[in-house]
Scaffold this motif. Structure first.
Motif, short mmCIF file in Angstrom:
data_model
loop_
_atom_site.label_atom_id
_atom_site.label_comp_id
_atom_site.label_asym_id
_atom_site.label_seq_id
_atom_site.Cartn_x
_atom_site.Cartn_y
_atom_site.Cartn_z
N GLY A 13 14.77 -7.86 30.14
CA GLY A 13 14.72 -9.31 30.22
C GLY A 13 14.93 -9.99 28.88
N ALA A 14 14.32 -9.46 27.84
CA ALA A 14 14.47 -10.03 26.50
C ALA A 14 15.91 -9.89 25.99
CB ALA A 14 13.50 -9.37 25.53
N GLU A 15 16.49 -8.73 26.21
CA GLU A 15 17.90 -8.54 25.80
C GLU A 15 18.82 -9.46 26.60
OE1 GLU A 15 19.76 -6.67 23.35
OE2 GLU A 15 17.74 -7.07 22.62
N LEU A 16 18.54 -9.60 27.88
CA LEU A 16 19.33 -10.49 28.71
C LEU A 16 19.22 -11.94 28.22
CD1 LEU A 16 21.17 -10.73 31.16
CD2 LEU A 16 19.11 -10.95 32.56
N ALA A 17 18.03 -12.36 27.83
CA ALA A 17 17.84 -13.71 27.29
C ALA A 17 18.71 -13.92 26.05
CB ALA A 17 16.37 -13.96 26.96
N ARG A 18 18.73 -12.92 25.18
CA ARG A 18 19.55 -13.02 23.96
C ARG A 18 21.02 -13.15 24.32
NH1 ARG A 18 22.59 -9.74 21.18
NH2 ARG A 18 22.05 -7.91 22.43
N LEU A 19 21.49 -12.34 25.26
CA LEU A 19 22.90 -12.37 25.65
C LEU A 19 23.27 -13.67 26.36
CD1 LEU A 19 23.23 -8.71 26.94
CD2 LEU A 19 24.28 -9.65 24.87
N LEU A 20 22.43 -14.10 27.28
CA LEU A 20 22.74 -15.31 28.04
C LEU A 20 22.67 -16.56 27.17
CD1 LEU A 20 20.94 -14.65 31.44
CD2 LEU A 20 23.38 -14.43 30.90
N HIS A 21 21.75 -16.57 26.22
CA HIS A 21 21.63 -17.73 25.33
C HIS A 21 22.92 -17.98 24.55
CE1 HIS A 21 19.84 -20.67 22.71
NE2 HIS A 21 20.14 -19.95 21.65
N ASN A 22 23.63 -16.91 24.24
CA ASN A 22 24.87 -17.04 23.46
C ASN A 22 26.11 -17.10 24.33
OD1 ASN A 22 23.69 -16.97 20.82
ND2 ASN A 22 23.22 -14.82 21.21
N HIS A 23 25.96 -17.09 25.65
CA HIS A 23 27.11 -17.12 26.55
C HIS A 23 27.54 -18.56 26.79
CE1 HIS A 23 29.59 -16.63 30.08
NE2 HIS A 23 29.58 -15.32 29.86
N PRO A 24 28.82 -18.87 26.61
CA PRO A 24 29.28 -20.26 26.74
C PRO A 24 29.24 -20.80 28.17
CG PRO A 24 31.15 -18.79 26.41
CD PRO A 24 29.90 -17.97 26.23
N GLY A 25 29.22 -19.95 29.18
CA GLY A 25 29.23 -20.41 30.55
C GLY A 25 27.87 -20.47 31.21
N VAL A 26 26.82 -20.23 30.43
CA VAL A 26 25.47 -20.15 30.98
C VAL A 26 24.55 -21.11 30.24
CG1 VAL A 26 23.47 -18.62 31.25
CG2 VAL A 26 25.76 -17.75 31.69
N ASP A 27 23.71 -21.78 31.01
CA ASP A 27 22.65 -22.61 30.44
C ASP A 27 21.32 -21.97 30.85
OD1 ASP A 27 21.15 -24.62 29.31
OD2 ASP A 27 21.59 -26.09 30.88
N LEU A 28 20.72 -21.21 29.95
CA LEU A 28 19.45 -20.54 30.24
C LEU A 28 18.36 -21.60 30.27
CD1 LEU A 28 17.98 -17.88 30.76
CD2 LEU A 28 17.73 -17.64 28.28
N THR A 29 17.82 -21.87 31.47
CA THR A 29 16.88 -22.97 31.64
C THR A 29 15.49 -22.55 32.07
OG1 THR A 29 17.60 -23.30 33.92
CG2 THR A 29 18.73 -24.59 32.23
N SER A 30 15.30 -21.29 32.46
CA SER A 30 14.00 -20.88 32.98
C SER A 30 13.80 -19.38 32.76
CB SER A 30 13.94 -21.19 34.48
OG SER A 30 12.71 -20.83 35.03
N VAL A 31 12.60 -19.03 32.30
CA VAL A 31 12.23 -17.62 32.15
C VAL A 31 10.82 -17.44 32.70
CG1 VAL A 31 13.75 -17.14 30.19
CG2 VAL A 31 11.44 -17.99 29.76
N THR A 32 10.58 -16.27 33.31
CA THR A 32 9.26 -16.00 33.86
C THR A 32 8.69 -14.71 33.29
OG1 THR A 32 9.89 -14.63 35.77
CG2 THR A 32 10.02 -17.02 36.05
N GLY A 33 7.40 -14.60 33.35
CA GLY A 33 6.70 -13.40 32.91
C GLY A 33 5.22 -13.61 33.04
N ARG A 34 4.60 -12.93 33.95
CA ARG A 34 3.18 -13.18 34.24
C ARG A 34 2.27 -12.91 33.05
NH1 ARG A 34 4.58 -10.90 39.61
NH2 ARG A 34 4.78 -12.73 40.94
#
Length: 92
Positions: A13-34
């Protein structure tokens, strides 16, 4: 596309957040983790401090969700998302 991550607090999940944050076609708007609910993502992962998101219990306001939950755990969590016509990619 407004995108969320289920279980950002694991390695995938953390690696995915890093990748998606830098992706031009994605707006990372929500993350979960209990285990870290209510904390800023950068407090849990200092290398992600440029992502200004609070870790929540449920994804909110998303068109698509990546599930980084453990194997078999994601099944129960993603069914309501699929039923609400949210696109889901399950990494498990």
């Amino acid at each position: 596309m407004r995108t969320g991550i289920l279980n950002v607090t694991g390695y995938a999940g953390a690696e995915l957040a890093r990748l998606l944050h830098n992706h031009p076609g994605v707006d990372l708007t929500s993350v979960t983790g209990r285990s870290s609910q209510g904390q800023k993502l950068g407090e849990v992962f200092p290398h992600l401090s440029d992502i200004d998101l609070i870790i929540d219990s449920e994804p909110r306001g998303v068109d698509m969700v990546f599930s980084a939950l453990p194997h078999k755990s994601s099944g129960d969590e993603i069914v309501p998302l699929i039923e609400s016509h949210t696109k889901v990619v399950d990494l498990s």
